[in-house]
Design a protein around this motif. Structure first.
Motif, PDB file in Angstrom:
ATOM      1  N   GLY A 264       0.859  -1.171   0.000  1.00 24.68           N
ATOM      2  CA  GLY A 264       0.000   0.000   0.000  1.00 24.68           C
ATOM      3  C   GLY A 264       0.896   1.221   0.000  1.00 24.68           C
ATOM      4  O   GLY A 264       1.737   1.373   0.880  1.00 24.68           O
ATOM      5  N   ILE A 265       0.749   2.043  -1.040  1.00 20.29           N
ATOM      6  CA  ILE A 265       1.622   3.211  -1.179  1.00 20.29           C
ATOM      7  C   ILE A 265       1.121   4.334  -0.279  1.00 20.29           C
ATOM      8  O   ILE A 265      -0.078   4.640  -0.262  1.00 20.29           O
ATOM      9  CB  ILE A 265       1.647   3.676  -2.654  1.00 20.29           C
ATOM     10  N   GLU A 266       2.029   4.949   0.454  1.00 18.09           N
ATOM     11  CA  GLU A 266       1.671   6.086   1.296  1.00 18.09           C
ATOM     12  C   GLU A 266       2.187   7.369   0.661  1.00 18.09           C
ATOM     13  O   GLU A 266       1.934   7.600  -0.504  1.00 18.09           O
ATOM     14  CB  GLU A 266       2.170   5.828   2.718  1.00 18.09           C
ATOM     15  N   ARG A 267       2.923   8.187   1.398  1.00 15.04           N
ATOM     16  CA  ARG A 267       3.336   9.484   0.857  1.00 15.04           C
ATOM     17  C   ARG A 267       4.661   9.384   0.108  1.00 15.04           C
ATOM     18  O   ARG A 267       5.491   8.531   0.391  1.00 15.04           O
ATOM     19  CB  ARG A 267       3.487  10.488   2.006  1.00 15.04           C
ATOM     20  N   LEU A 268       4.835  10.329  -0.842  1.00 17.21           N
ATOM     21  CA  LEU A 268       6.122  10.478  -1.497  1.00 17.21           C
ATOM     22  C   LEU A 268       7.138  10.935  -0.447  1.00 17.21           C
ATOM     23  O   LEU A 268       6.858  11.822   0.354  1.00 17.21           O
ATOM     24  CB  LEU A 268       6.005  11.505  -2.621  1.00 17.21           C
ATOM     25  N   PHE A 269       8.301  10.315  -0.443  1.00 14.98           N
ATOM     26  CA  PHE A 269       9.247  10.554   0.647  1.00 14.98           C
ATOM     27  C   PHE A 269      10.556  11.195   0.192  1.00 14.98           C
ATOM     28  O   PHE A 269      11.105  12.044   0.890  1.00 14.98           O
ATOM     29  CB  PHE A 269       9.555   9.218   1.344  1.00 14.98           C
ATOM     30  N   ALA A 270      11.074  10.787  -0.964  1.00 17.36           N
ATOM     31  CA  ALA A 270      12.371  11.318  -1.390  1.00 17.36           C
ATOM     32  C   ALA A 270      12.428  11.484  -2.900  1.00 17.36           C
ATOM     33  O   ALA A 270      11.877  10.681  -3.656  1.00 17.36           O
ATOM     34  CB  ALA A 270      13.506  10.403  -0.925  1.00 17.36           C
ATOM     35  N   LEU A 271      13.128  12.560  -3.294  1.00 14.57           N
ATOM     36  CA  LEU A 271      13.358  12.842  -4.708  1.00 14.57           C
ATOM     37  C   LEU A 271      14.848  13.106  -4.869  1.00 14.57           C
ATOM     38  O   LEU A 271      15.407  13.962  -4.191  1.00 14.57           O
ATOM     39  CB  LEU A 271      12.551  14.069  -5.139  1.00 14.57           C
ATOM     40  N   VAL A 272      15.483  12.346  -5.739  1.00 15.11           N
ATOM     41  CA  VAL A 272      16.923  12.490  -5.937  1.00 15.11           C
ATOM     42  C   VAL A 272      17.187  12.769  -7.418  1.00 15.11           C
ATOM     43  O   VAL A 272      16.890  11.937  -8.278  1.00 15.11           O
ATOM     44  CB  VAL A 272      17.680  11.220  -5.483  1.00 15.11           C
ATOM     45  N   SER A 273      17.737  13.946  -7.705  1.00 13.74           N
ATOM     46  CA  SER A 273      18.141  14.292  -9.067  1.00 13.74           C
ATOM     47  C   SER A 273      19.568  13.816  -9.292  1.00 13.74           C
ATOM     48  O   SER A 273      20.428  14.047  -8.454  1.00 13.74           O
ATOM     49  CB  SER A 273      18.120  15.811  -9.272  1.00 13.74           C
ATOM     50  N   ILE A 274      19.795  13.182 -10.440  1.00 10.19           N
ATOM     51  CA  ILE A 274      21.146  12.720 -10.762  1.00 10.19           C
ATOM     52  C   ILE A 274      21.469  13.193 -12.177  1.00 10.19           C
ATOM     53  O   ILE A 274      21.368  12.447 -13.155  1.00 10.19           O
ATOM     54  CB  ILE A 274      21.237  11.180 -10.637  1.00 10.19           C
ATOM     55  N   PRO A 275      21.836  14.489 -12.289  1.00 10.43           N
ATOM     56  CA  PRO A 275      21.967  15.104 -13.625  1.00 10.43           C
ATOM     57  C   PRO A 275      22.982  14.417 -14.529  1.00 10.43           C
ATOM     58  O   PRO A 275      22.751  14.331 -15.740  1.00 10.43           O
ATOM     59  CB  PRO A 275      22.406  16.543 -13.308  1.00 10.43           C
ATOM     60  N   HIS A 276      24.083  13.913 -13.963  1.00  9.75           N
ATOM     61  CA  HIS A 276      25.132  13.384 -14.844  1.00  9.75           C
ATOM     62  C   HIS A 276      24.728  12.079 -15.521  1.00  9.75           C
ATOM     63  O   HIS A 276      25.362  11.672 -16.492  1.00  9.75           O
ATOM     64  CB  HIS A 276      26.460  13.225 -14.085  1.00  9.75           C
ATOM     65  N   ILE A 277      23.677  11.411 -15.040  1.00 15.07           N
ATOM     66  CA  ILE A 277      23.158  10.243 -15.762  1.00 15.07           C
ATOM     67  C   ILE A 277      21.711  10.486 -16.237  1.00 15.07           C
ATOM     68  O   ILE A 277      21.026   9.559 -16.673  1.00 15.07           O
ATOM     69  CB  ILE A 277      23.237   8.943 -14.933  1.00 15.07           C
ATOM     70  N   SER A 278      21.272  11.742 -16.133  1.00 16.48           N
ATOM     71  CA  SER A 278      19.929  12.122 -16.588  1.00 16.48           C
ATOM     72  C   SER A 278      18.844  11.215 -16.018  1.00 16.48           C
ATOM     73  O   SER A 278      18.018  10.655 -16.737  1.00 16.48           O
ATOM     74  CB  SER A 278      19.854  12.109 -18.119  1.00 16.48           C
TER      75      SER A 278
ATOM     76  N   PHE B 294       7.658  11.812   9.516  1.00 17.26           N
ATOM     77  CA  PHE B 294       8.261  11.703   8.196  1.00 17.26           C
ATOM     78  C   PHE B 294       8.086  12.995   7.418  1.00 17.26           C
ATOM     79  O   PHE B 294       6.989  13.537   7.351  1.00 17.26           O
ATOM     80  CB  PHE B 294       7.638  10.546   7.411  1.00 17.26           C
ATOM     81  N   GLY B 295       9.164  13.481   6.826  1.00 13.53           N
ATOM     82  CA  GLY B 295       9.109  14.669   5.985  1.00 13.53           C
ATOM     83  C   GLY B 295       9.262  14.289   4.525  1.00 13.53           C
ATOM     84  O   GLY B 295       8.973  13.155   4.117  1.00 13.53           O
ATOM     85  N   PHE B 296       9.687  15.265   3.733  1.00 14.37           N
ATOM     86  CA  PHE B 296      10.003  15.012   2.327  1.00 14.37           C
ATOM     87  C   PHE B 296      11.443  15.455   2.113  1.00 14.37           C
ATOM     88  O   PHE B 296      11.858  16.498   2.600  1.00 14.37           O
ATOM     89  CB  PHE B 296       9.065  15.794   1.402  1.00 14.37           C
ATOM     90  N   HIS B 297      12.199  14.649   1.380  1.00 16.62           N
ATOM     91  CA  HIS B 297      13.635  14.881   1.275  1.00 16.62           C
ATOM     92  C   HIS B 297      14.061  14.936  -0.190  1.00 16.62           C
ATOM     93  O   HIS B 297      13.672  14.087  -0.982  1.00 16.62           O
ATOM     94  CB  HIS B 297      14.391  13.760   1.992  1.00 16.62           C
ATOM     95  N   GLU B 298      14.867  15.967  -0.482  1.00 17.94           N
ATOM     96  CA  GLU B 298      15.297  16.177  -1.847  1.00 17.94           C
ATOM     97  C   GLU B 298      16.808  16.334  -1.889  1.00 17.94           C
ATOM     98  O   GLU B 298      17.403  16.936  -0.993  1.00 17.94           O
ATOM     99  CB  GLU B 298      14.625  17.448  -2.393  1.00 17.94           C
ATOM    100  N   SER B 299      17.411  15.767  -2.918  1.00 17.89           N
ATOM    101  CA  SER B 299      18.856  15.856  -3.037  1.00 17.89           C
ATOM    102  C   SER B 299      19.251  15.844  -4.516  1.00 17.89           C
ATOM    103  O   SER B 299      18.538  15.283  -5.353  1.00 17.89           O
ATOM    104  CB  SER B 299      19.518  14.674  -2.317  1.00 17.89           C
ATOM    105  N   THR B 300      20.369  16.456  -4.814  1.00 21.48           N
ATOM    106  CA  THR B 300      20.978  16.360  -6.148  1.00 21.48           C
ATOM    107  C   THR B 300      22.344  15.732  -5.969  1.00 21.48           C
ATOM    108  O   THR B 300      23.174  16.236  -5.216  1.00 21.48           O
ATOM    109  CB  THR B 300      21.110  17.751  -6.797  1.00 21.48           C
ATOM    110  N   LEU B 301      22.555  14.612  -6.651  1.00 21.30           N
ATOM    111  CA  LEU B 301      23.830  13.909  -6.499  1.00 21.30           C
ATOM    112  C   LEU B 301      24.832  14.399  -7.550  1.00 21.30           C
ATOM    113  O   LEU B 301      24.525  14.423  -8.740  1.00 21.30           O
ATOM    114  CB  LEU B 301      23.630  12.402  -6.660  1.00 21.30           C
ATOM    115  N   PRO B 302      26.032  14.756  -7.109  1.00 27.06           N
ATOM    116  CA  PRO B 302      27.082  15.130  -8.062  1.00 27.06           C
ATOM    117  C   PRO B 302      27.697  13.863  -8.665  1.00 27.06           C
ATOM    118  O   PRO B 302      27.486  12.760  -8.158  1.00 27.06           O
ATOM    119  CB  PRO B 302      28.102  15.851  -7.180  1.00 27.06           C
TER     120      PRO B 302
END
Ligand code: ZN
Length: 177
Positions: free
Chosen positions: A95-109, A167-175
């Motif tokens: 059962g899906i609950e809330r969106l928890f994390a978003l990770v951008s990884i630009p170097h692999i699109s 629980f919060g929402f977490h965002e990151s951009t990986l180099p």
């Protein structure tokens, strides 16, 4: 990309008029083939305080542990993608609950999205892309054997939030590594 998927002619790389990026353009039929980032979607599925991890039976990162996750397909929602991937990799219904994390990884699109989820029952198994699947207590998580940095980011945030009781929402951009 070498050949036009519409007419089969050899494509060329150029910046179309009014655009700002190099594109694969077909000189024969005029089609512009846009390549855009891919979404990888998964979940942190909990059962009885433990979290479901899968050990990869495929490259890349064969033999390392990951959250159930994979490429979103056309025609499905993000939550459906998370549920489908969890069935495919761990034969588990969630059962899906809330969106928890978003990770951008630009170097692999790629963009990785992780939901929080609950296993609907303890009847899970080993999907074709997994060597094994296991429920882990926080102290048992194989931190040194995780397949992807996005998974480590998500799990660290997950247990930190769980200990804090919210629980919060977490965002990151990986180099690049
Ligand atoms: Zn063409």
């Amino acid at each position: 990309m070498n050949y036009c998927t519409r007419c089969g002619a050899k494509v060329v790389l150029r910046i179309p008029e009014g655009d700002s990026h190099l594109r694969h353009v077909c000189p024969q039929c005029g089609e512009i083939h846009y390549l855009n980032p891919k979404l990888v979607i998964g979940c942190v599925a909990e059962w009885d305080g433990r979290v479901l991890l899968c050990r990869r039976a495929i490259e890349p990162r064969y033999g390392l542990w990951t959250l159930p996750a994979g490429f979103m397909e056309n025609g499905e929602s993000t939550a459906q993608a998370a549920m489908r991937e969890t069935v495919e990799e761990a034969c588990a219904r969630v059962g899906i609950e809330r969106l928890f994390a978003l990770v951008s990884i630009p170097h692999i699109s790629q963009v990785h999205l992780f939901y929080r989820a609950r296993l609907l029952d303890a009847d899970f198994g080993v999907g074709e892309e997994s060597l094994e699947t296991t429920l882990f207590e926080e102290r048992e998580i194989p931190w040194e054997r995780l397949a992807f940095r996005s998974v480590a980011f998500c799990l660290e945030a997950y247990f930190r939030d769980r200990r804090a009781g919210a629980f919060g929402f977490h965002e990151s951009t990986l180099p690049p590594p």
